[in-house]
Design a protein around this motif. Structure first.
Motif, mmCIF file in Angstrom:
data_model
loop_
_atom_site.group_PDB
_atom_site.id
_atom_site.type_symbol
_atom_site.label_atom_id
_atom_site.label_comp_id
_atom_site.label_asym_id
_atom_site.label_seq_id
_atom_site.Cartn_x
_atom_site.Cartn_y
_atom_site.Cartn_z
ATOM 1 N N LYS A 61 26.494 -6.614 86.430
ATOM 2 C CA LYS A 61 27.036 -7.126 87.841
ATOM 3 C C LYS A 61 26.413 -6.690 89.469
ATOM 4 C CE LYS A 61 30.371 -10.417 89.681
ATOM 5 N NZ LYS A 61 30.917 -11.153 89.810
ATOM 6 N N PRO A 62 26.932 -5.556 89.114
ATOM 7 C CA PRO A 62 26.138 -5.092 90.173
ATOM 8 C C PRO A 62 24.848 -4.803 91.341
ATOM 9 C CG PRO A 62 28.085 -3.485 89.795
ATOM 10 C CD PRO A 62 27.725 -4.051 89.107
ATOM 11 N N PHE A 63 24.388 -4.539 89.955
ATOM 12 C CA PHE A 63 22.735 -4.495 90.051
ATOM 13 C C PHE A 63 22.261 -6.116 89.693
ATOM 14 C CE2 PHE A 63 24.478 -0.177 87.928
ATOM 15 C CZ PHE A 63 24.631 0.381 89.635
ATOM 16 N N SER A 64 22.922 -7.187 90.052
ATOM 17 C CA SER A 64 22.603 -8.509 89.562
ATOM 18 C C SER A 64 23.021 -8.859 91.361
ATOM 19 C CB SER A 64 23.053 -9.033 88.793
ATOM 20 O OG SER A 64 22.612 -8.376 87.300
ATOM 21 N N GLN A 65 22.958 -8.443 92.475
ATOM 22 C CA GLN A 65 23.133 -9.011 93.346
ATOM 23 C C GLN A 65 24.495 -9.821 93.278
ATOM 24 O OE1 GLN A 65 19.841 -11.824 94.427
ATOM 25 N NE2 GLN A 65 18.254 -10.416 94.609
ATOM 26 N N HIS A 66 25.351 -8.836 92.508
ATOM 27 C CA HIS A 66 26.869 -8.927 92.541
ATOM 28 C C HIS A 66 27.021 -10.758 92.268
ATOM 29 C CE1 HIS A 66 28.666 -5.352 92.735
ATOM 30 N NE2 HIS A 66 28.032 -5.437 94.628
ATOM 31 N N GLN A 67 25.741 -11.220 91.575
ATOM 32 C CA GLN A 67 26.315 -13.074 91.311
ATOM 33 C C GLN A 67 27.137 -13.695 90.385
ATOM 34 O OE1 GLN A 67 21.994 -15.144 91.605
ATOM 35 N NE2 GLN A 67 21.256 -12.738 91.233
ATOM 36 N N HIS A 68 27.536 -14.305 90.970
ATOM 37 C CA HIS A 68 29.140 -14.119 89.575
ATOM 38 C C HIS A 68 28.414 -14.648 87.605
ATOM 39 C CE1 HIS A 68 32.131 -14.148 92.456
ATOM 40 N NE2 HIS A 68 31.102 -14.609 93.425
ATOM 41 N N GLN A 69 27.161 -15.641 87.902
ATOM 42 C CA GLN A 69 26.738 -16.316 86.394
ATOM 43 C C GLN A 69 26.720 -14.773 85.585
ATOM 44 O OE1 GLN A 69 24.841 -16.254 89.867
ATOM 45 N NE2 GLN A 69 23.878 -17.602 89.552
ATOM 46 N N ILE A 70 26.399 -13.916 86.362
ATOM 47 C CA ILE A 70 26.690 -12.131 85.007
ATOM 48 C C ILE A 70 27.558 -12.566 84.346
ATOM 49 C CG2 ILE A 70 26.174 -9.962 84.651
ATOM 50 C CD1 ILE A 70 23.152 -11.823 86.007
ATOM 51 N N THR A 71 28.574 -12.265 84.789
ATOM 52 C CA THR A 71 29.908 -12.147 84.447
ATOM 53 C C THR A 71 30.872 -13.786 83.774
ATOM 54 O OG1 THR A 71 31.125 -11.824 86.218
ATOM 55 C CG2 THR A 71 30.423 -9.521 84.921
ATOM 56 N N ASP A 72 30.678 -14.383 84.535
ATOM 57 C CA ASP A 72 30.648 -15.422 84.373
ATOM 58 C C ASP A 72 30.284 -16.759 82.912
ATOM 59 O OD1 ASP A 72 32.296 -14.907 86.496
ATOM 60 O OD2 ASP A 72 32.506 -17.022 87.379
ATOM 61 N N CYS A 73 28.997 -16.370 82.211
ATOM 62 C CA CYS A 73 28.215 -17.325 81.600
ATOM 63 C C CYS A 73 29.402 -16.471 80.321
ATOM 64 C CB CYS A 73 27.031 -16.703 81.529
ATOM 65 S SG CYS A 73 26.838 -14.836 81.258
ATOM 66 N N SER A 74 28.385 -17.240 78.894
ATOM 67 C CA SER A 74 28.445 -17.016 77.617
ATOM 68 C C SER A 74 28.135 -16.024 77.385
ATOM 69 C CB SER A 74 28.880 -18.456 76.700
ATOM 70 O OG SER A 74 28.668 -18.042 75.567
ATOM 71 N N HIS A 75 26.531 -16.392 77.254
ATOM 72 C CA HIS A 75 24.960 -14.874 77.552
ATOM 73 C C HIS A 75 24.682 -15.025 78.227
ATOM 74 C CE1 HIS A 75 27.441 -16.227 73.308
ATOM 75 N NE2 HIS A 75 27.080 -14.780 73.076
ATOM 76 N N LEU A 76 24.331 -13.444 77.826
ATOM 77 C CA LEU A 76 23.056 -13.352 78.966
ATOM 78 C C LEU A 76 22.129 -13.241 77.978
ATOM 79 C CD1 LEU A 76 23.071 -12.714 82.030
ATOM 80 C CD2 LEU A 76 23.396 -10.332 81.707
ATOM 81 N N PHE A 77 20.848 -13.196 78.972
ATOM 82 C CA PHE A 77 19.481 -13.082 78.232
ATOM 83 C C PHE A 77 18.416 -12.552 78.773
ATOM 84 C CE2 PHE A 77 19.121 -16.400 74.292
ATOM 85 C CZ PHE A 77 20.722 -17.003 74.548
ATOM 86 N N VAL A 78 18.012 -11.286 78.469
ATOM 87 C CA VAL A 78 17.445 -10.235 79.235
ATOM 88 C C VAL A 78 15.805 -10.052 78.329
ATOM 89 C CG1 VAL A 78 17.151 -7.633 79.875
ATOM 90 C CG2 VAL A 78 19.448 -8.673 79.746
ATOM 91 N N PHE A 79 15.154 -10.894 78.956
ATOM 92 C CA PHE A 79 13.702 -10.582 78.462
ATOM 93 C C PHE A 79 13.489 -9.823 78.864
ATOM 94 C CE2 PHE A 79 13.749 -15.097 77.118
ATOM 95 C CZ PHE A 79 14.642 -15.708 77.381
ATOM 96 N N CYS A 80 12.772 -8.488 78.276
ATOM 97 C CA CYS A 80 12.480 -7.408 78.305
ATOM 98 C C CYS A 80 10.698 -8.023 77.746
ATOM 99 C CB CYS A 80 12.498 -5.914 78.129
ATOM 100 S SG CYS A 80 14.002 -6.647 77.755
ATOM 101 N N ASN A 81 9.555 -7.175 78.700
ATOM 102 C CA ASN A 81 8.560 -7.379 78.244
ATOM 103 C C ASN A 81 8.105 -5.627 77.918
ATOM 104 O OD1 ASN A 81 8.766 -6.779 81.471
ATOM 105 N ND2 ASN A 81 6.935 -5.531 80.679
#
Ligand SMILES: Cc1cc2nc3c(=O)[nH]c(=O)nc-3n(C[C@H](O)[C@H](O)[C@H](O)COP(=O)(O)O)c2cc1C
Length: 209
Positions: A61-81
């Motif tokens: 979260k601190p590396f995501s502009q402290h956006q609430h969605q990061i911690t409040d969501c069910s699943h966080l998808f990280v798309f990595c190239n």
């Protein structure tokens, strides 16, 4: 058309209901939508990390502009190239394709050689852009599948890839965090859901020739 209704229903969710988690059967459908996404030459030069761990989401979260969605969501998808195109990625693909389509060994080897030569024509900058662009198409599939399943999502670029790469140990796997999506279920308190859509008028967005 249900598709348009679903696209009107969806929005970039700001507040998720922290009590609701995406069930396994639906999560598998979301994964399948990403798996079926087309990609250049069919190579699928990316990996998607799906994070349910609350502890890990708190770390990010601190590396995501402290956006609430990061911690409040069910699943966080990280798309990595993948950061570069290694020969082994192409060899793996050719092996898989040959097995499924029963292509003989000589023809498969020739396919692999011409694919490597074609990709090697790109400058490093073109290759990087090409690799990153592919993840956005997969993100699009996820967002569309979410809308179809009435699962909420927020696509996000507001995060620091360098820190994600470090925390998720992506670099050692040759990966780079490119774009992310928080998924789950909207909170009734998220006022944004009641806003009308802000979109360019069709006359500005399209030109029919
Ligand atoms: C690639 C991408 C990155 C985005 N990054 C963020 C973000 O970091 N945080 C956020 O709240 N919304 C983010 N958004 C959401 C957009 O602001 C939103 O999709 C746009 O304003 C249209 O609104 P709608 O999706 O609600 O219809 C992003 C959208 C996309 C496609």
């Amino acid at each position: 058309m249900d598709f348009i209704k679903n696209m009107e229903w969806r929005y970039a969710t700001k507040r998720f209901d922290t009590t609701r988690k995406i069930p396994r059967t639906e999560l598998d459908l979301l994964k399948r939508s990403i798996q079926l996404t087309p990609s250049p030459y069919g190579l699928q030069l990316y990996k998607v990390i799906i994070i349910a761990s609350q502890e890990l989401k708190e770390t990010l979260k601190p590396f995501s502009q402290h956006q609430h969605q990061i911690t409040d969501c069910s699943h966080l998808f990280v798309f990595c190239n993948y950061s570069t195109v290694k020969d082994e990625y192409i060899d793996d693909y050719i092996r898989t394709k040959s097995g499924i389509l029963h292509i003989d060994a000589d023809r498969a080897a020739a396919n692999g050689t011409s694919l490597k030569a074609k990709i090697a024509e790109k400058t490093p900058e073109q290759t990087t852009n090409w690799l990153k662009n592919q993840t956005y198409l997969a993100l699009g599939s996820l967002l569309t599948a979410c809308a179809d399943l009435k699962i909420d999502a927020c696509p996000m670029e507001g995060f620091e890839p360098k820190h994600y790469n470090n925390i998720l140990r992506l670099e050692e796997k040759g990966l780079n965090a490119c774009v992310i999506a928080a998924t789950g279920y909207r909170s009734t308190e998220d006022k944004v859901q009641y806003n009308p859509k802000v979109r360019k008028p069709a006359g500005l967005l399209f030109e029919e020739i």
